[in-house]
Scaffold this active site. Structure first.
Site, PDB file in Angstrom:
ATOM      1  CE1 TYR A 110      -3.764  -2.127  -0.078  1.00 61.81           C
ATOM      2  CE2 TYR A 110      -3.434  -2.643   2.242  1.00 61.81           C
ATOM      3  CZ  TYR A 110      -4.111  -2.839   1.051  1.00 61.81           C
ATOM      4  OH  TYR A 110      -5.143  -3.744   0.995  1.00 61.81           O
ATOM      5  CG  HIS A 113      -9.288   5.077   3.165  1.00 60.19           C
ATOM      6  ND1 HIS A 113      -9.955   6.238   2.869  1.00 60.19           N
ATOM      7  CD2 HIS A 113      -8.993   4.500   1.980  1.00 60.19           C
ATOM      8  CE1 HIS A 113     -10.054   6.355   1.547  1.00 60.19           C
ATOM      9  NE2 HIS A 113      -9.486   5.321   0.987  1.00 60.19           N
ATOM     10  NE  ARG A 133      -4.846   4.711  -5.176  1.00 61.26           N
ATOM     11  CZ  ARG A 133      -5.488   3.662  -4.652  1.00 61.26           C
ATOM     12  NH1 ARG A 133      -6.799   3.655  -4.554  1.00 61.26           N
ATOM     13  NH2 ARG A 133      -4.818   2.632  -4.195  1.00 61.26           N
ATOM     14  CG  ASN A 163      -7.401  -0.569  -5.209  1.00 59.26           C
ATOM     15  OD1 ASN A 163      -6.317  -0.686  -4.638  1.00 59.26           O
ATOM     16  ND2 ASN A 163      -8.491  -1.173  -4.762  1.00 59.26           N
ATOM     17  CD  GLU A 213     -12.494  -0.194  -7.249  1.00 59.67           C
ATOM     18  OE1 GLU A 213     -11.962   0.757  -6.626  1.00 59.67           O
ATOM     19  OE2 GLU A 213     -13.410  -0.876  -6.778  1.00 59.67           O
ATOM     20  CE1 TYR A 264     -10.208  -3.831   3.586  1.00 57.76           C
ATOM     21  CE2 TYR A 264      -8.967  -3.465   1.551  1.00 57.76           C
ATOM     22  CZ  TYR A 264      -9.986  -3.109   2.422  1.00 57.76           C
ATOM     23  OH  TYR A 264     -10.800  -2.042   2.124  1.00 57.76           O
ATOM     24  CE  LYS A 265      -4.929  -5.508  -2.907  1.00 54.33           C
ATOM     25  NZ  LYS A 265      -5.674  -4.423  -3.566  1.00 54.33           N
TER      26      LYS A 265
HETATM   27  C1  HEM Z   1     -10.997  10.760  -1.915  1.00 56.38           C
HETATM   28  C2  HEM Z   1     -11.441   9.759  -2.540  1.00 56.38           C
HETATM   29  C3  HEM Z   1     -11.426   8.353  -2.028  1.00 56.38           C
HETATM   30  C4  HEM Z   1     -12.481   7.623  -1.602  1.00 56.38           C
HETATM   31  C5  HEM Z   1     -13.923   8.094  -1.567  1.00 56.38           C
HETATM   32  C6  HEM Z   1     -11.999   6.323  -1.234  1.00 56.38           C
HETATM   33  C7  HEM Z   1     -12.799   5.283  -0.759  1.00 56.38           C
HETATM   34  C8  HEM Z   1     -12.365   4.026  -0.430  1.00 56.38           C
HETATM   35  C9  HEM Z   1     -13.197   2.959   0.056  1.00 56.38           C
HETATM   36  C10 HEM Z   1     -14.696   3.071   0.324  1.00 56.38           C
HETATM   37  C11 HEM Z   1     -12.426   1.873   0.254  1.00 56.38           C
HETATM   38  C12 HEM Z   1     -12.901   0.505   0.810  1.00 56.38           C
HETATM   39  C13 HEM Z   1     -12.829   0.537   2.313  1.00 56.38           C
HETATM   40  C14 HEM Z   1     -13.516  -0.660   2.962  1.00 56.38           C
HETATM   41  O1  HEM Z   1     -12.972  -1.778   2.903  1.00 56.38           O
HETATM   42  O2  HEM Z   1     -14.578  -0.474   3.556  1.00 56.38           O
HETATM   43  C15 HEM Z   1     -11.073   2.236  -0.118  1.00 56.38           C
HETATM   44  C16 HEM Z   1     -10.001   1.398  -0.107  1.00 56.38           C
HETATM   45  C17 HEM Z   1      -8.725   1.808  -0.382  1.00 56.38           C
HETATM   46  N1  HEM Z   1      -8.316   3.089  -0.686  1.00 56.38           N
HETATM   47 FE1  HEM Z   1      -9.469   4.694  -0.987  1.00 56.38          FE
HETATM   48  N2  HEM Z   1     -10.660   6.269  -1.410  1.00 56.38           N
HETATM   49  C18 HEM Z   1     -10.263   7.492  -1.908  1.00 56.38           C
HETATM   50  C19 HEM Z   1      -8.993   7.858  -2.240  1.00 56.38           C
HETATM   51  C20 HEM Z   1      -7.895   7.072  -2.087  1.00 56.38           C
HETATM   52  C21 HEM Z   1      -6.567   7.459  -2.449  1.00 56.38           C
HETATM   53  C22 HEM Z   1      -6.149   8.796  -3.069  1.00 56.38           C
HETATM   54  C23 HEM Z   1      -5.761   6.438  -2.141  1.00 56.38           C
HETATM   55  C24 HEM Z   1      -4.287   6.457  -2.371  1.00 56.38           C
HETATM   56  C25 HEM Z   1      -3.458   5.540  -2.085  1.00 56.38           C
HETATM   57  C26 HEM Z   1      -6.607   5.366  -1.602  1.00 56.38           C
HETATM   58  C27 HEM Z   1      -6.173   4.122  -1.200  1.00 56.38           C
HETATM   59  C28 HEM Z   1      -6.974   3.062  -0.869  1.00 56.38           C
HETATM   60  C29 HEM Z   1      -6.471   1.700  -0.680  1.00 56.38           C
HETATM   61  C30 HEM Z   1      -5.025   1.216  -0.799  1.00 56.38           C
HETATM   62  C31 HEM Z   1      -7.570   0.920  -0.386  1.00 56.38           C
HETATM   63  C32 HEM Z   1      -7.556  -0.609  -0.156  1.00 56.38           C
HETATM   64  C33 HEM Z   1      -7.908  -1.243  -1.472  1.00 56.38           C
HETATM   65  C34 HEM Z   1      -7.544  -2.709  -1.641  1.00 56.38           C
HETATM   66  O3  HEM Z   1      -6.657  -3.237  -0.963  1.00 56.38           O
HETATM   67  O4  HEM Z   1      -8.112  -3.341  -2.559  1.00 56.38           O
HETATM   68  N3  HEM Z   1      -7.886   5.799  -1.571  1.00 56.38           N
HETATM   69  N4  HEM Z   1     -11.081   3.550  -0.517  1.00 56.38           N
END
Ligand code: HEM
Length: 312
Positions: A18, A168, A198, A200, A240, A291-292
């Site tokens: 991450y 997060h 980005r 994901n 995504e 987590y994934k």
């Molecule tokens: C501002 C807009 C953003 C929103 C609304 C958002 C929303 C979310 C949501 C809802 C989740 C899933 C959380 C859960 O498990 O309940 C998530 C996961 C995550 N977000 Fe964001 N996020 C945003 C921006 C970012 C940015 C800029 C990063 C930069 C690194 C980031 C990194 C991550 C990562 C690493 C995960 C875990 C995903 C995975 O392992 O598959 N997010 N985010």
């Protein structure tokens, strides 16, 4: 089905951890129209009809920002896809033409009574992306509105109103490593006219786009159906493409999520990717795999990639 040559491959190098992997957005639009446009928009609209609370949430103070988002999305659609979309503006009255679906919507800009749904919900029904509005207030970012049909195992109804760090919260190590604060600081400094993007990634047992937390009992059991025989066809690589835009009027952020699925057997046609992803999965820390949601069938995937990468 998406093909390997147009798939947004997410990795740079053969280790994944991450990090803030956002980069400046080069191509200009906040949304993209692909060959699956009609089927995905139809699916979104069905989900919105059948599960309105799961797929759309908003706080009443976001209406002005929702209009700003609707205008931005319409402007991008008509600018970058002029054959497919057009917009006529005559004083306050606008007509938005979706030539793909042969739909024409006339409304008074700024007056939601002239639309059949809230502005964010309306424009979201014309794009493949999920659209999230983060409002900046009190020195923080809050998820105050969103249209979400294709979540990767999270719930908009549960998350609505939460701050960036709260959203997060479930991610292992995110808070402990200080990533949540670093990313929040980065987002708060984002400027209008300088969008970011980005990618994901995850794996998915099956090919469903609507993997909401609310329906986990329907699709989660697919993870137990992965076998050595079906892994290439059944397991999908899920990416995504997430874009971030500062909205100059409301000073909030628009976060667009375009979800792409590719069967592993199609992914494996690219040997470089197969080789790299094999190493990434081998090295992936357990807490990230958990987590994934890929732990249950990770072994089958690693075995499959190992077979396919032979010859490198
Ligand atoms: C501002 C807009 C953003 C929103 C609304 C958002 C929303 C979310 C949501 C809802 C989740 C899933 C959380 C859960 O498990 O309940 C998530 C996961 C995550 N977000 Fe964001 N996020 C945003 C921006 C970012 C940015 C800029 C990063 C930069 C690194 C980031 C990194 C991550 C990562 C690493 C995960 C875990 C995903 C995975 O392992 O598959 N997010 N985010």
């Amino acid at each position: 089905m998406m093909r390997v040559d147009s798939f947004p491959y997410p990795f740079k190098g053969d280790v994944y951890r991450y990090s803030n992997n956002s980069v400046p957005l080069e191509e200009p639009g906040c949304v993209e129209v692909t060959t699956s446009y009609s089927s995905e928009v139809r699916l979104k609209r069905n989900l919105l009809t059948e599960h309105p609370e799961r797929c759309f949430q908003s706080r009443s103070h976001t209406l002005k920002a929702q209009w700003e988002i609707a205008e931005m999305v319409m402007t991008h659609l008509t600018t970058y896809y002029p054959q497919q979309f057009s917009l006529e503006r005559s004083e306050g009255e606008w007509t938005f033409h979706n030539h793909i679906l042969e739909e024409h919507t006339t409304f008074t800009f700024g007056d939601e009574a002239t639309l059949s749904s809230e502005p964010l919900d309306f424009i979201g029904r014309h794009v493949q992306e999920d659209l999230i509005f983060m409002m900046q207030r009190d020195g923080d970012l809050y998820m105050d509105a969103g249209q979400l049909c294709f979540p990767a195992n999270w719930s908009l109804a549960f998350t609505i109103g939460m701050s960036f760090k709260e959203v997060h919260g479930p991610i292992p190590g995110f808070k402990e490593e200080g990533l949540d604060q670093r990313i929040l600081t980065f987002l708060m400094r984002m400027q209008a006219g300088d969008p970011w993007v980005r990618r994901n990634w995850s794996l998915m047992a099956g090919n469903r786009l609507d993997t909401s937390l609310e329906t986990f009992d329907e699709w989660g059991k697919g993870r137990r159906k992965v076998s050595k025989e079906n892994v290439g066809e059944y397991v999908h690589f899920r990416v995504e493409v997430q874009k971030l835009f500062r909205l100059p009027g409301s000073n909030g952020l628009l976060f667009t999520i375009h979800t792409h699925l590719l069967p592993l057997e199609e992914f494996a046609k690219n040997h470089e990717w197969t080789n790299e992803f094999y190493h990434i999965l081998q090295d992936l820390p357990d807490h990230i795999a958990d987590y994934k949601g890929i732990t249950l069938y990770k072994e089958e995937v690693v075995g499959y990639l190992n077979e396919k990468k032979v010859g490198m």
